[in-house]
Structures are given as C-alpha cells and as structure tokens.
Design a protein around this motif. Structure first.
Motif, PDB file in Angstrom:
ATOM      1  N   ALA A 166       0.704  -1.384  -0.361  1.00 51.02           N
ATOM      2  CA  ALA A 166       0.158  -0.228  -0.241  1.00 51.02           C
ATOM      3  C   ALA A 166       0.641   1.140   0.121  1.00 51.02           C
ATOM      4  O   ALA A 166       0.495   2.330  -0.931  1.00 51.02           O
ATOM      5  CB  ALA A 166      -0.739  -0.137   1.004  1.00 51.02           C
ATOM      6  N   ASP A 167       1.765   1.078   0.750  1.00 49.23           N
ATOM      7  CA  ASP A 167       2.454   2.525   0.804  1.00 49.23           C
ATOM      8  C   ASP A 167       4.352   2.310   0.267  1.00 49.23           C
ATOM      9  O   ASP A 167       4.544   1.601   1.581  1.00 49.23           O
ATOM     10  CB  ASP A 167       2.725   3.194   2.474  1.00 49.23           C
ATOM     11  N   ILE A 168       4.529   2.335  -0.186  1.00 46.04           N
ATOM     12  CA  ILE A 168       6.308   1.771  -0.550  1.00 46.04           C
ATOM     13  C   ILE A 168       7.631   3.047  -0.643  1.00 46.04           C
ATOM     14  O   ILE A 168       6.746   4.514  -0.834  1.00 46.04           O
ATOM     15  CB  ILE A 168       6.184   1.683  -2.494  1.00 46.04           C
ATOM     16  N   ALA A 169       8.244   2.753   0.040  1.00 49.08           N
ATOM     17  CA  ALA A 169       9.494   3.993   0.378  1.00 49.08           C
ATOM     18  C   ALA A 169      10.482   3.248  -0.616  1.00 49.08           C
ATOM     19  O   ALA A 169      11.233   2.615  -0.235  1.00 49.08           O
ATOM     20  CB  ALA A 169       9.840   3.857   1.559  1.00 49.08           C
ATOM     21  N   VAL A 170      11.553   4.027  -1.283  1.00 48.61           N
ATOM     22  CA  VAL A 170      12.306   3.522  -2.630  1.00 48.61           C
ATOM     23  C   VAL A 170      14.085   4.448  -1.474  1.00 48.61           C
ATOM     24  O   VAL A 170      13.874   5.235  -1.391  1.00 48.61           O
ATOM     25  CB  VAL A 170      12.151   4.245  -3.905  1.00 48.61           C
ATOM     26  N   TYR A 171      14.872   3.079  -1.600  1.00 45.18           N
ATOM     27  CA  TYR A 171      15.477   4.377  -1.255  1.00 45.18           C
ATOM     28  C   TYR A 171      16.785   3.925  -1.553  1.00 45.18           C
ATOM     29  O   TYR A 171      17.704   5.137  -1.697  1.00 45.18           O
ATOM     30  CB  TYR A 171      16.310   3.815   0.101  1.00 45.18           C
TER      31      TYR A 171
END
Length: 217
Positions: free
Chosen positions: A135-140
C-alpha cells in the motif's frame, strides 16, 4: 647305518609334529572365527539399536507434525479473510504516522518487518496482509526502483494494491529522463496510486510529484 624301521619312526615323528601344528592352526582359526562372529553380533546389535532409534525419532516427528497440522486446522486459523484483514489493520501501525527511514531500528522499518512476518505465516495470512506491504512504498536506492517497476509490471495484482510511493534516494542528473519515464510507468501501472513524492533528489523531475492522479478512485 639306520634300517627301514628307523626311517619309518622318523616319518611318524614328522607326521605327529605336522598334525600337532595343524591342530594348533585349526584351533587358532576357530578362535578367530568365534571372535569375528562375536564382533558381527555386536555390529548387528548396534545396527538394530540405530534402526530402533531412527524409527522412534521418525515416529516422534510424525506425531509432532500431525499435532502441528491439527493446530493449524483450528477455527482460529480459518477466520474469514475480512476478519483477518481487520485484525492486521489494527496490529499494523498506520504509515501516515511514520516517516520512511532506511535504518533497521526505525518505526517504519520495524512496522515493515511486522508485515513481512505476518504474511509468511500461511497462505491465508498472505492473502489478507499482502495489501499492507504494497500500500505504501518507500524507495531508498535506485536499484530498488528498478526492482519495484519489474515486480509491478509482472504482477498486476500487486500493482493494484499500491496507494503511495515515496522516493528517498539520490537520482543522478544524467538519469533524469529515465526517472521521468519510470514515474510515468508507475503511474500507469498502479490504478490506486494517489500520492507520489520525492523526499531527496539531486534534480527536480519534469513530471512533478503529485498527491492525485486522474485515474485514481
């Protein structure tokens, strides 16, 4: 000069000596045979003990497996998908209360770890919890972006669960065009995507991050 009687006596003496030697050798062979037979009995006994131990261990593992299978068949593990989803919803912290953080001890990372552990319990839990993972994705890192794009392209059922994507990675200036194309691709792949933001970047993409897409519902 000795006569025939003396020769016969000497031959008899030699025969007696040979017979005695053969008897001793036969006796030695008999003793060695008995020793070998005893050793074989010991080896056979040890093999039987090992076989018995293996059978006991196999039976124990079978009983434990049967008990575990019965536990999995309890009603608590057969809840309707909607109820399991609601339980997960209350067990997982809302992403709106946390900032994406790559550090393993951060609230975001610990919450993500909780989701990953929940969906690996069984197939039913995977079905109920996979939407929380995507649902909520973070790309580092930029490599994560490429992997994410590949996954969503090949698994549209996961792309349909994505609601927001936040980028917190360094984008090189010479990669601006590719990054813009990736943003367009993600926007087209994810029908529920309503929030896209770039937290840290070395350039401003020509496609401006937005909180609303025309195709989102």
């Amino acid at each position: 000069m000795l006569g025939p009687g003396s020769d016969r006596a000497a031959e008899n003496a030699d025969l007696k000596h040979d017979n005695a030697r053969l008897k001793r050798e036969i006796e030695i062979l008999r003793e060695e045979k008995e020793i070998l037979e005893k050793r074989m009995e010991l080896v056979k006994l040890e093999a039987e003990n090992v076989t018995a131990d293996l059978k006991y261990e196999n039976d124990r593992l079978r009983r434990e497996n049967e008990l575990f299978r019965k536990k999995l068949e309890r009603p608590s593990f057969k809840l309707p998908w909607e109820i399991t989803h609601l339980i997960f919803q209350r067990a997982i912290a809302p992403c709106s209360l946390m900032m994406p953080d790559r550090f393993s001890a951060s609230a975001w990372s610990l919450n993500l770890l909780t989701i990953q552990r929940l969906i690996t319990v069984c197939h039913d839990w995977y079905q109920a919890g996979i939407s929380f993972l995507y649902a909520d994705i973070a790309v580092y890192w930029i490599d994560q972006l490429h992997a994410l794009q590949w996954t969503l392209q090949n698994k549209p059922e996961l792309a349909a669960k994505v609601c927001s994507i936040q980028f917190s990675c360094h984008i090189p200036t010479d990669g601006a065009d590719e990054f813009d194309r990736t943003l367009e691709s993600l926007a087209n792949l994810c029908p529920k995507l309503h929030h896209l933001s770039v937290l840290e970047s070395s350039f401003t993409p020509r496609i401006q991050p937005t909180s609303c897409f025309p195709h989102s519902s």
